[in-house]
Design an enzyme around this catalytic site. Sequence first.
Site, PDB file in Angstrom:
ATOM      1  N   HIS A   1      30.511  75.824  47.310  1.00 51.86           N
ATOM      2  CA  HIS A   1      31.216  76.396  46.158  1.00 51.86           C
ATOM      3  C   HIS A   1      31.796  77.743  46.582  1.00 51.86           C
ATOM      4  O   HIS A   1      31.111  78.576  47.183  1.00 51.86           O
ATOM      5  CB  HIS A   1      30.252  76.582  44.991  1.00 51.86           C
TER       6      HIS A   1
ATOM      7  N   CYS B   1      29.922  75.830  37.640  1.00 49.29           N
ATOM      8  CA  CYS B   1      30.339  75.814  39.040  1.00 49.29           C
ATOM      9  C   CYS B   1      29.647  74.721  39.853  1.00 49.29           C
ATOM     10  O   CYS B   1      30.137  74.330  40.912  1.00 49.29           O
ATOM     11  CB  CYS B   1      30.088  77.172  39.685  1.00 49.29           C
TER      12      CYS B   1
ATOM     13  N   ASN C   1      37.510  81.876  42.712  1.00 52.77           N
ATOM     14  CA  ASN C   1      36.457  80.984  42.225  1.00 52.77           C
ATOM     15  C   ASN C   1      37.071  80.035  41.196  1.00 52.77           C
ATOM     16  O   ASN C   1      37.400  80.457  40.088  1.00 52.77           O
ATOM     17  CB  ASN C   1      35.330  81.814  41.597  1.00 52.77           C
TER      18      ASN C   1
END
Length: 324
Positions: A251, A114, A281
Amino acid sequence: MTRRAVARGIGHYLPERIVPNSEFEASLDTSDEWIRTRSGIERRHFASDDQSTSDLATEAARAALADAGLEPDDIDGIIVATSTPDLTFPSVATMVQSKLGMTRGFAFDVQAVCAGFIYGLCNANALIVAGQADRLLVIGAETFSRIMDWTDRSTCVLFGDGAGALILEAAEGDGTNADRGILATDLHSDGRHRDMLYVDGGVSTTGTSGKLRMQGNPLFRQAVEKLTQTADAALDKIGMTGADVDWIVPHQANIRIIAGTARKMNVPMDQVILTVQDHGNTSAASIPLALSVGAGDGRIKRGDLILSEAIGGGLAWGAVALRW
């Protein structure tokens, strides 16, 4: 004068298939309310069976090139951040290079899950500042739907597929924090925490791609602390604080992590670009997707100070301060 890596173009791509939270209710002990309450996610996009990560990345790259008014051969290099490559090798970046018809330059992937796009930006910035490239295409692209355990309600409802792309271009600045471009970067990792977020397969172990595994509560506690620290560290390098930030573009993992980090930085939520509700996500794709959305709808404007931060498997985390 100081050589800077300045944003020239931005774009993104999302697969056509939209999956609302309600779609999981038929196969899992979950509900739309449960997912929204714990993550802020309402829907996400999944790639079709005939789409690969390089396909998504290529579409995002085309959008960024169009935004910049550039052709593929105007680019010196491509950096793709991904943890879900088409193949073990060659890199997704070289596949994008081919699909764009780019006949010059170089291409490579970075893998920090990520945090991958942050790591990609840091690499691109270093190459441009060192004079090894004048114009780079940095892409975050993922097809996390391919590594989900569809029986695990704690993970499979959280992730989506997508890609975002940013073109960075060399420009001269005065060497102050008023310059446009990347002003500061901050990177970290700690392999002792690998079990908090990992995939249980790989080429040299199981010979399979494996499935994603996550320890949600311990990871949450690590995330807010580490994201706040790295954000503050990046800003401190240029003599600035959260009060100077126009937009946090984080993020997009979980609304509670995003809100907790913004609160610790004393930045109000109306100065945070949020896409987690629509995209879920998307790992390395989430920051460039959010940047593209924020710039596309006019919120992010030339001269705005942007702070982006991310944490992912590794653990790996970092932040970038960028004046748009």
